[in-house]
Write a protein that holds these residues in place. Structure first.
Motif, PDB file in Angstrom:
ATOM      1  N   GLU A 104       8.557   4.243  -4.466  1.00 11.07           N
ATOM      2  CA  GLU A 104       7.346   3.525  -4.053  1.00 11.07           C
ATOM      3  C   GLU A 104       7.054   2.339  -4.961  1.00 11.07           C
ATOM      4  O   GLU A 104       6.618   1.277  -4.483  1.00 11.07           O
ATOM      5  N   LEU A 129      12.216   0.178   5.415  1.00 16.19           N
ATOM      6  CA  LEU A 129      11.089   1.073   5.672  1.00 16.19           C
ATOM      7  C   LEU A 129      10.705   1.049   7.148  1.00 16.19           C
ATOM      8  O   LEU A 129      10.432   2.104   7.752  1.00 16.19           O
ATOM      9  N   ILE A 192       0.833   4.103   4.281  1.00 23.19           N
ATOM     10  CA  ILE A 192       2.062   4.892   4.343  1.00 23.19           C
ATOM     11  C   ILE A 192       1.757   6.364   4.079  1.00 23.19           C
ATOM     12  O   ILE A 192       2.395   7.265   4.634  1.00 23.19           O
TER      13      ILE A 192
END
Length: 247
Positions: A104, A129, A192
């Protein structure tokens, strides 16, 4: 048009924020509206003050702003319940303490230097992603999309490795729009994490990821002042506290 920015170009007060109070003020300003700086804190003593200031500002924002909002939303019943299978990799200490902080931070804050090679790597990372998330929408194509995402990320990593010493200029648009870019990254970082919860029943339920958005801003501050390794370490430490607290 690109140009390598120097500390004197940066609209930032890091040169004046030397003590704990100054660093706390700097961190608080960054959370509200980040300013680009090409300047890094190098001495260990100053770095320790930056980390302590970030922790205090983080705790203060949680206690005074994000926490009350989150509790009010929970009391009203709009927060979605957590939805992470106990036997999944995402629920493991390995994911919380190693995989999530590393991946991340690389994806959401590794490129905040603004250097051209790093921004190019970010584009590949976000493309990867998007492909992985598409696999959640079209499970029948999840394997192919996952492989495409992995290939995209690998291509970006190789290209970054080849060009990182050459493409070091910072585009002027990046410094000019730095605040919007950082806030956008922090909001996406929060969104997310909606994957860890059940489907929202109302927009008010978005408050459930407010702690992650705030965390994204604090981590961006640390990344720009101390470097990527410090952001990864802080992220892992925060997750460790969350695990120990039974979160």
């Amino acid at each position: 048009m690109s140009a390598a920015l120097t500390p004197s170009d940066a609209a930032d007060a890091s040169g004046r924020a030397t003590g704990l109070r100054g660093r706390m003020a700097e961190a608080a300003r960054f959370v509200l509206w980040p300013g680009y700086t090409g300047r890094r804190v190098l001495s260990r003593g100053a770095a320790a003050i930056v980390v302590l200031a970030a922790m205090l500002v983080h705790a203060g924002c949680l206690a005074l702003v994000v926490g009350p909002l989150w509790l009010a939303a929970r009391a009203s019943g709009v927060l979605p319940a957590a939805d992470i299978p106990a036997d999944s990799l995402a629920a493991s200490p390995l994911a919380f303490l190693v995989i999530a902080p590393l991946l991340e931070e690389l994806l959401f804050r590794g490129w905040l230097t603004g250097r051209a090679a790093a921004l190019r790597f970010a584009a590949f990372g976000f493309g990867a992603l998007a492909l992985l998330l598409a696999g959640q929408w079209w499970p029948e194509h999840a394997r192919a999309l996952g492989l495409a995402g992995a290939a995209t990320a690998a291509t970006g990593l190789v290209w970054w490795g080849v060009t990182r010493r050459r493409d070091t200029a910072v585009p002027r648009w990046f410094a000019a729009r730095f605040a919007v870019i950082v806030w956008g990254s922090a909001i996406l970082f929060g969104l997310i994490h909606l994957g860890n919860f059940r489907a929202l029943e109302s927009a008010a339920g978005l408050v459930v990821v407010a702690p992650q958005v705030l965390g994204g801003m604090i981590l961006a501050y640390l990344r720009t002042r101390l470097g990527l390794a410090s952001a990864i370490a802080y992220h892992a430490g925060y997750n460790a506290l969350f695990v120990l607290a039974g979160g």
